[in-house]
Design a protein around this motif. Sequence first.
Motif, short mmCIF file in Angstrom:
data_model
loop_
_atom_site.label_atom_id
_atom_site.label_comp_id
_atom_site.label_asym_id
_atom_site.label_seq_id
_atom_site.Cartn_x
_atom_site.Cartn_y
_atom_site.Cartn_z
N ARG A 75 49.35 40.17 30.71
CA ARG A 75 49.38 41.69 31.42
C ARG A 75 48.12 40.96 32.46
N THR A 76 47.07 40.81 31.78
CA THR A 76 45.69 40.21 33.16
C THR A 76 46.05 38.74 33.79
N VAL A 77 47.39 38.08 33.24
CA VAL A 77 47.66 37.52 34.21
C VAL A 77 48.13 37.83 35.67
N TRP A 78 49.26 38.75 35.09
CA TRP A 78 49.96 39.34 35.98
C TRP A 78 49.41 40.57 37.22
N GLY A 79 47.78 40.49 36.04
CA GLY A 79 47.58 42.04 37.17
C GLY A 79 47.30 40.65 38.61
N ALA A 80 46.44 39.30 38.02
CA ALA A 80 45.37 38.87 39.05
C ALA A 80 46.82 38.36 39.91
N ILE A 81 47.80 37.76 39.69
CA ILE A 81 49.00 37.52 40.66
C ILE A 81 49.16 38.77 41.94
N VAL A 82 49.10 39.85 41.13
CA VAL A 82 49.60 40.92 41.99
C VAL A 82 47.92 41.45 43.01
#
Length: 291
Positions: A75-82
């Motif tokens: 979830r943290t990684v996809w937050g960074a992708i956003v």
Amino acid sequence: MLLNKKISIWYFIREIKNQILYMGIFAVSIGLLDLLPWFRKISLPLNIPALLGTAVSLLLAFRTSQSYERWWEARTVWGAIVNDSRTLMRLIIQFFPAGEDKIIKEFAERQIIWTYALGESLRRQPFSDRVQNYLDEHQIKATNIPNALLDVHSQRLRNIAFSKGLTELHQLNAVIMRLCDNMGRCERLKNTVFPRSYSILLHTLIYVFAAILPFGLDDSQLAVEILITFLIPVMFLAIEKTSIIMQDPFENGPVDIPVTALAQTIEINIKEMTGDQNIPVKKDNSLYYEM
């Protein structure tokens, strides 16, 4: 991903329905055998199943903690992708002067397609028509499509910088590198399985605990013995199943990371930033999860 709504208990029951059936049959069978005088003589000190139950609880706590760490990292990684997707487009708009709308929209469309393609590849799903049509139109073929799309990003930046004499595009390259790093972290989480030996050990211990538990209970109250023999192992199995589901955050299930919803958020943000009028509207979700 589960939302702050009433969760369907039937989803979790369906996940462990076989174990519930086995434990139910076992508990009732033990209860019926206790009606036989010679069987009631078989007993164990209560501290033996209690000790094993404590060991199972500790192992389950570790397993659940590790599974949640994997889920939270995803979830943290996809937050960074956003965030990096927004930053990429903000820098593109900043570096390219007015009149370069074609270049800006080119990068915007490619970044949107990249987010959808990454989510679908992590879930091992066939690409959606929208992604596949883009790939066919631009003749992009590769084993790793998201990586190929980032390559096109880099190549276009290099060509534009050379043709227009731009020399300060290192910030854009840094954002693309971060996107690539986050993509690699997602692929690592997807391809690295939780140690199978640990799962087998824990599962075996739960069934051993379930097998010896009724022999440490008082036989005077048959209904209570059957209930405890059934309920406690089922609770352990439910916790184990929850951790198993959570440890794989890209399996296209209700507890999954909502990569499709996040890709839609990125698309809306990018189109608003670039002045696109064709902005999709997120539909109200009546379910207890979003994908």
